[in-house]
Motif scaffolding. Structure first.
Motif, short mmCIF file in Angstrom:
data_model
loop_
_atom_site.label_atom_id
_atom_site.label_comp_id
_atom_site.label_asym_id
_atom_site.label_seq_id
_atom_site.Cartn_x
_atom_site.Cartn_y
_atom_site.Cartn_z
N SER A 46 0.81 -1.21 0.00
CA SER A 46 0.00 0.00 0.00
C SER A 46 0.85 1.27 0.00
O SER A 46 1.86 1.35 0.69
CB SER A 46 -0.93 0.01 1.22
N LEU A 48 -0.75 4.19 0.75
CA LEU A 48 -1.44 4.99 1.75
C LEU A 48 -1.23 4.39 3.13
O LEU A 48 -0.86 3.23 3.27
CB LEU A 48 -2.95 5.01 1.48
N TYR A 49 -1.53 5.19 4.13
CA TYR A 49 -1.54 4.66 5.48
C TYR A 49 -2.75 3.76 5.66
O TYR A 49 -3.74 3.86 4.94
CB TYR A 49 -1.57 5.79 6.50
N GLU A 52 -6.41 5.40 5.97
CA GLU A 52 -7.13 5.86 4.78
C GLU A 52 -7.78 4.70 4.05
O GLU A 52 -8.92 4.80 3.60
CB GLU A 52 -6.18 6.61 3.83
N ILE A 53 -7.08 3.61 3.94
CA ILE A 53 -7.65 2.43 3.28
C ILE A 53 -8.77 1.86 4.14
O ILE A 53 -9.81 1.44 3.63
CB ILE A 53 -6.55 1.37 3.03
N TRP A 106 -4.10 2.66 -5.18
CA TRP A 106 -3.26 3.15 -4.10
C TRP A 106 -2.23 2.12 -3.63
O TRP A 106 -1.78 2.16 -2.49
CB TRP A 106 -4.09 3.61 -2.92
N SER A 107 -1.88 1.18 -4.48
CA SER A 107 -0.85 0.22 -4.10
C SER A 107 -0.01 -0.14 -5.32
O SER A 107 -0.40 0.10 -6.45
CB SER A 107 -1.46 -1.04 -3.49
#
Length: 145
Positions: A46, A48-49, A52-53, A106-107
Motif C-alpha cells: 500500500s 497509503l496509510y 485511509e484504506i 493506491w498500491s
C-alpha cells in the motif's frame, strides 16, 4: 390544512428510517477486525496509510450491509436465497470492483497478488452483505421493520 407528500418522498423517508434502524445493529469494531483479518497481507504493497484504506473499506462494508438488509425483505416474502443473490449480484459486484480498484490505485501490488486481492475484496463484500441480510431478516421476522 393537510400536507401533500408524494409517494417517492414517503418511500425515501421509509427507506432512510429502516436503514437507520438497521445500522444500529452494525458494530464498527467488528468491521475493523474483519478488515484487519482479510487485508493485512496487502498492507505491505500500500502507498497509503492503513487508516485511509480502512475508511474506504468501512464505507464499502456499510454499503454492502445496507444492501443485504434491503434485500432481506424478499426472503421474508418467501423468495429463495439464490434468487435474492442473483437479484443483488450486479450491485455486489460493483461494490467489490470499486474496492478492488481503490486498492489497485493506491498500491503497487504485483500481478501475482492481484487475483488474491480481488478475491479478498469479493469475500469482504459478501461477508457484509450476508451480515446485513441476516440482521434484516431477523428484523422482518420480529416485525421490527
Amino acid at each position: 390544512m393537510n400536507v401533500i407528500t408524494t409517494f417517492r418522498d414517503r418511500q425515501y423517508k421509509k427507506r432512510v428510517t429502516y436503514e437507520r434502524k438497521l445500522l444500529r445493529e452494525l458494530s464498527l469494531n467488528e468491521i475493523k477486525t474483519e478488515f484487519q483479518r482479510l487485508f493485512f497481507p496487502f498492507f505491505q504493497y500500500s502507498l497509503l496509510y492503513q487508516d485511509e484504506i480502512q475508511d474506504t473499506c468501512i464505507d464499502i462494508a456499510i454499503e454492502a450491509f445496507l444492501l443485504g438488509g434491503e434485500h432481506s425483505k424478499f426472503a421474508y416474502h418467501g423468495e429463495s436465497l439464490e434468487s435474492i443473490k442473483d437479484r443483488s449480484a450486479p450491485t455486489e459486484k460493483r461494490l467489490a470492483d470499486t474496492l478492488f480498484e481503490y486498492w489497485q490505485f493506491w498500491s503497487y501490488t504485483p500481478d501475482q497478488v492481484l487475483e488474491s486481492l480481488h478475491m479478498c475484496c469479493d469475500a469482504y463484500v459478501q461477508r457484509w452483505w450476508r451480515e446485513g441480510f441476516e440482521k434484516g431478516q431477523r428484523r422482518y421476522r420480529m416485525r421490527l421493520h
